[in-house]
Structure formats: C-alpha cells, structure tokens
Scaffold this active site. Structure first.
Site, PDB file in Angstrom:
ATOM      1  N   LYS A   1      34.227  20.844  50.911  1.00  0.00           N
ATOM      2  CA  LYS A   1      34.142  19.415  51.155  1.00  0.00           C
ATOM      3  C   LYS A   1      33.103  18.827  50.206  1.00  0.00           C
ATOM      4  O   LYS A   1      32.159  19.508  49.816  1.00  0.00           O
ATOM      5  CB  LYS A   1      33.677  19.262  52.605  1.00  0.00           C
ATOM      6  CG  LYS A   1      33.818  17.907  53.115  1.00  0.00           C
ATOM      7  CD  LYS A   1      33.907  17.831  54.603  1.00  0.00           C
ATOM      8  CE  LYS A   1      34.012  16.357  54.948  1.00  0.00           C
ATOM      9  NZ  LYS A   1      34.825  15.572  54.013  1.00  0.00           N
TER      10      LYS A   1
ATOM     11  N   ASN B   1      33.567  15.373  41.679  1.00  0.00           N
ATOM     12  CA  ASN B   1      34.484  14.424  42.313  1.00  0.00           C
ATOM     13  C   ASN B   1      34.245  13.044  41.718  1.00  0.00           C
ATOM     14  O   ASN B   1      33.393  12.297  42.182  1.00  0.00           O
ATOM     15  CB  ASN B   1      34.245  14.436  43.825  1.00  0.00           C
ATOM     16  CG  ASN B   1      35.189  13.514  44.565  1.00  0.00           C
ATOM     17  OD1 ASN B   1      35.931  12.747  43.953  1.00  0.00           O
ATOM     18  ND2 ASN B   1      35.145  13.575  45.873  1.00  0.00           N
TER      19      ASN B   1
ATOM     20  N   CYS C   1      37.027   9.815  44.238  1.00  0.00           N
ATOM     21  CA  CYS C   1      37.267   9.520  45.652  1.00  0.00           C
ATOM     22  C   CYS C   1      37.576   8.035  45.827  1.00  0.00           C
ATOM     23  O   CYS C   1      36.776   7.193  45.441  1.00  0.00           O
ATOM     24  CB  CYS C   1      36.060   9.897  46.507  1.00  0.00           C
ATOM     25  SG  CYS C   1      36.327   9.479  48.243  1.00  0.00           S
TER      26      CYS C   1
END
Lengths: 298, 248
Positions: free
Chosen positions: A40, A121, A124
């Site tokens: 995550k 990331n 997002c």
C-alpha cells in the site's frame, strides 16, 4: 515462469498491485507464490484517507476513492517493516506531494535490506495534492525519478497515469531519469452519480476506475509505450485470468500486476498462475520471455 | 476464513424485497454472531456481504434485502444452486457473561441479531428484542425471535403492527431498556445515529453495514470514522462497534 527485469529475477510475472494486498501481512500462501508484492502507498505522515463511501462497482468495474490511507513512514518503519514478508520481493509504493516528501521517505528506506525496490506513485487520482498532479508533468516525473535514483540503488518502478496527459512523454521522462521500469497505469479518473441526491456518490467526489473494463485501454498503452522506451513496462489493468496475463505479455509487458481481482478473491493469483501455466503448455511456450512483446501486426 | 462453494437449501421470500437463504457449509468452523460471508454474485464485480442470521448444525441462514442488481440476483438463486463464498469475515460479538441483554433490530437489520439471540439463549442469558420496521409486512423473523427471546416487542413506524413509532422512541418507553446490561443494535444508519442520542447509560454495540471492497481488510474501502478521527475498517475491526466509539 521466471522473468528477468534488469538484474532481478522474478519467479513468475505476477505482481500483487499496491492497495489491493495491504502491507503483505496476510495470506502468506499467496504471497510466496507470486513474483513480487507492492505495498500500500506510504506517505511521510499518516493519512486517514477519504470520507466514505469509498468504493462502488459494476459488473466489470471498481471505482475507489480510498485516498492513500496509510500508517505513515514512522509506523511503517517500526510496526510494518519488521513483519514484512521475506518469501517474496516486496516493493514499497511511495507517494508524496513534492520532492521533499520522496526524499524524507527514501533517505531512511533507500538502503533497507528488507525492501526489494520502490514503486513511485506519481499517479493516484484520489488525492488533492501530489499523486497524479506530479505524474501528469514530464518535468516533475523526471525530477522525482532522478531524486529517487540518487537515494537508492534498488530498482525503481514509476507508476504512471493516463489521465489528462501524454503517457508517451511521461514514460520517456521516467526512463531518461533512471527508472528501472514504468508501471502502466494507475486507475482512471471516474465519477459515479447518486441521482436521488444530485451529488457524486463517492465521499471524495470522484474516484479511480479499475477492473476488467479497463483492460483494452491499458493493453493499448502497454503496446504503444513498450515500443518507444528502452526500459521494461509493467502492466496494471483489469487482469482477472491467465489469458489476460498472456495478452499483456504479448503486448510488451515484462511483469503484470493483479489489482482489483484480489479484492474478489485473495487467492486469485494462485488460480491465474495455474491458468497461465496451462496456457503456456497449450501454446507451446516455455518461458514468458518467449512471448513478451511478440504481438504481431495485423 | 476460507473460500467455499455452498449449495442453497432454501430460498424463501419474507416480505417485499426480503429473502431468507439457508446454505449448507461443508467444513464450517465455529462462527460468531456479527460475522459475515462475502458472496460472489453475477451482476457485480465485487462480492456482497451478508451477516449470519442463524445456524443449525452446518447450515447457515442469511437474510437479504434487494437494493440493486447484485442483491436482486442473489434473491433469485434456486435450491441446489452452488454459491461461491468467502468467510467467516469480521470480528464476532463476544457473548456477554450476564444479562439481560436487549436486541434492537430495524428492518433487515434484525437478521444478524437473531443469531445473537440464539447464542445468548443457549448460554442461558436472558434477552429481549425489539423488532421494528417501517410497516407490518417488512417485519421479519418475529416468530424465530420468540423461540429464543424472553420477550419480543414489535414496533412499526406506521403503527400497522405493535407499537407505533420509530424504534428509538419505543425503546425509551420500555422497562426492559432500563433493565438491560448491554444493548446490541442493527438497522439503518439514521436509527443507529438516533440511538446514540437518546442517552442510554449502558453500552450499546452497533452492527454496521458498509459498502465493502474485499471484506478482508485489504482495500480499506469500508471505512467508518471513529471518535479518534481515524477511519476503521468495518470488515476487519468491525462490523460490530461500541456506538460511542464511532461517528455516524
């Protein structure tokens, strides 16, 4: 089923996608069978995430607006890292608003032996700052990737978006700045409407679309990008079967992430792996490498 | 928690849009009231969560209300059909050591409380239930509750059966409410929110329903905000929460 990506050999091309398998602390019997797991997303500070409802689905889609809820860097280091699986390479997904955030996370984690590599990331869709806002600019993709490159020798995957940007430009930017692979793509911008209330259904107002419906879109992107950059492409988009994985390999992906399907069945990766092996037998394929990017022209 | 295939033994309509399913579960481990199973359905990508409503040996009962195409599909399953389930999910209720216990069920929310009532009565703990619904034909499982509860009080918003009024209004007037050591409630969110504000002195535990992604704590899709301003996972930390610990 081995696949090589740079200097790393993966036991098979299946990767559990970020946000769909927590921090890898449950279902060890699945984790030990896949090529890698991506945690995550981690941010410098703990994030409580977006207000509910956070999830909606149709027959072939999931729309989520979790919003990077996570324990933050400090608790990740003290509570999660000591328990992280050792049976499979763990890639840590990192999110941030600016260069400073990525620096704050990579300085302490960059050389940690328990971490196989990082997934930046930059895509997002569920946060107001950072996330996709970074990933839509090839300059910012380049800056963050170069910074990460300077802080770790471990593999760096850059997870990109196809929302409101030219995926070719941002993929090249990541490759030129020293990424080991690009991950294509994060969830697509999505709106679900509550007609009675005349309002968006999701608590955050909008969300990110995933699930089988996005596969043709992502297959197209994977084929286009794998032809124009010289670092590997990792596909992420709507895989539910071994056949889907086979298609992504043909389109040019070197590894293939499983996301939404993990929510339906946490053991899905085991089934998909068996399906892929069966398909290889039927098609006379000995190794994934034989078919990666071997899609022929019409 | 395991993934399994379970045949449908019975599918019976209880009221408008309300269905009771009995399934045979092979290799069933112990299940607790409050726990739920995740059902694969044909019309939607994600599973749908249904709480355990009752148990007889290896057979489990689930009650559902049709709200969309997924639950509609589930409402039409036939006897003998195999369903794909994952469970049991969530934390069950720790059965209290002493009663009396009060159970407050609103609409389809009465269902998981029936299984709790059965477990309480097996342990010899007195429990009373208020079974409420908007109107008479939406009342469910009243006869079953009578088998396992000391007293069953019925209420409907429109007065078509039992006490007239909202469950929270009825609860305030009952002597059983003041006697209860602990209360368990399951029903629509406005009912649970109202219960928070009627000044009950005893602990009240709420069985929450939520849109869930996975039901296993993987996706953090089913968040409920806690008093600590953090979100908690209905599927993993719940689905049963101390009412004072959550924001509704």
């Amino acid at each position: 089923m081995n696949v090589k990506l740079g200097k790393t050999t993966f036991r098979n091309p299946l990767v559990l996608a970020s946000g769909t398998f927590g921090y890898g602390l449950t279902f060890p019997e699945v984790i030990e069978k896949v090529g890698a797991l991506v945690t995550k997303g981690i941010t410098v500070e703990e994030r409580i995430g977006n207000p509910p409802p956070r999830i909606w689905d149709s027959a072939e889609t999931v729309v989520n607006s979790v919003g990077l809820e996570n324990v933050g860097l400090q608790r990740f280091q003290t509570e999660i890292l000591p328990m992280i699986p050792t049976s499979t390479p763990v890639y840590v997904n990192l999110a941030g608003v600016d260069l400073g955030d990525f620096k704050s996370i990579l300085q302490p984690l960059g050389q940690d032996q328990r971490i196989a590599g990082f997934e930046l990331n930059l895509s997002c869709p569920n946060v107001k700052e950072g996330g996709a806002a970074l990933g839509q600019s090839s300059r910012k993709v380049s800056e963050v990737t170069a910074l990460a490159r300077s802080l770790t020798v471990k593999p760096i995957w850059v997870k990109l978006t196809s929302n409101f940007c030219d995926v070719r430009e941002i993929s090249k930017a990541a490759a030129d700045a020293g990424a080991d692979a690009v991950v294509l793509v994060n969830t697509l911008n999505a709106l679900v409407i509550d007609v009675e209330k005349r309002k968006p259904f999701l608590g955050a107002g909008s969300g990110g679309l995933s699930g089988p419906a996005v596969k043709p879109h992502v297959l197209y992107i994977v084929r286009e990008i794998s032809r124009i950059i010289d670092i590997p492409v990792i596909a992420s988009g709507g895989v539910v079967s071994g056949l889907d994985v086979f298609e992504y390999l043909l389109a040019g992906a070197r590894l293939v992430q499983l996301g939404s399907i993990n929510l339906v069945d946490p053991g899905a990766a085991l089934r998909i792996l068996e399906e892929l092996k069966d398909l290889f037998r039927r098609e006379g394929v000995n190794s994934p490498t034989e078919i990666i990017g071997r899609l022929e022209d019409r | 928690m395991i993934r399994l295939k379970a045949p449908v033994l019975e599918n019976r309509e209880l009221g408008p849009g309300l269905y009771s399913l009995w399934l045979a579960i092979e290799g069933l481990n112990e299940v607790q009231p409050g726990q739920f199973f995740e059902f694969r359905i044909r019309e939607r990508f994600l599973r749908r969560a249904l709480s355990i409503a009752d148990q007889k040996g290896r057979n489990l009962r689930f009650v559902l209300k049709t709200v969309g195409s997924g639950t509609q599909w589930l409402a039409q399953v036939r006897v003998g059909e195999m369903l794909d389930l994952i469970g049991p999910c969530g934390q069950g209720v720790k059965i209290p050591d002493q009663g009396p216990v009060m159970l407050l069920g609103g609409g389809v929310g009465s269902a998981p409380l029936l299984y709790l009532a059965r477990r309480l009565s097996e342990k010899g703990i007195k429990n009373d239930a208020v079974i409420a619904a908007c109107t008479r034909n939406e009342l469910i499982l009243v006869e079953e509750f009578k088998e396992v509860c000391r007293e069953v009080i019925v209420s409907t918003d429109d007065g078509s059966s039992g006490h007239k009024g909202l469950l929270t209004e009825v609860v305030r007037t009952l002597h059983q409410t003041t006697q209860a050591k602990v209360l368990y409630a399951c029903g629509p969110e406005p009912m649970l929110a109202a219960l928070k504000n009627i000044g009950l002195k005893q602990p009240v535990y709420a069985f929450l329903e939520s849109r869930m992604g996975c039901g296993m704590g993987l996706c953090v899709g089913c968040a409920v905000k806690g008093r600590d301003s953090r979100y908690h996972r209905v599927c993993l930390e719940g689905p049963v929460f101390d009412l004072t610990e959550i924001e509704l």
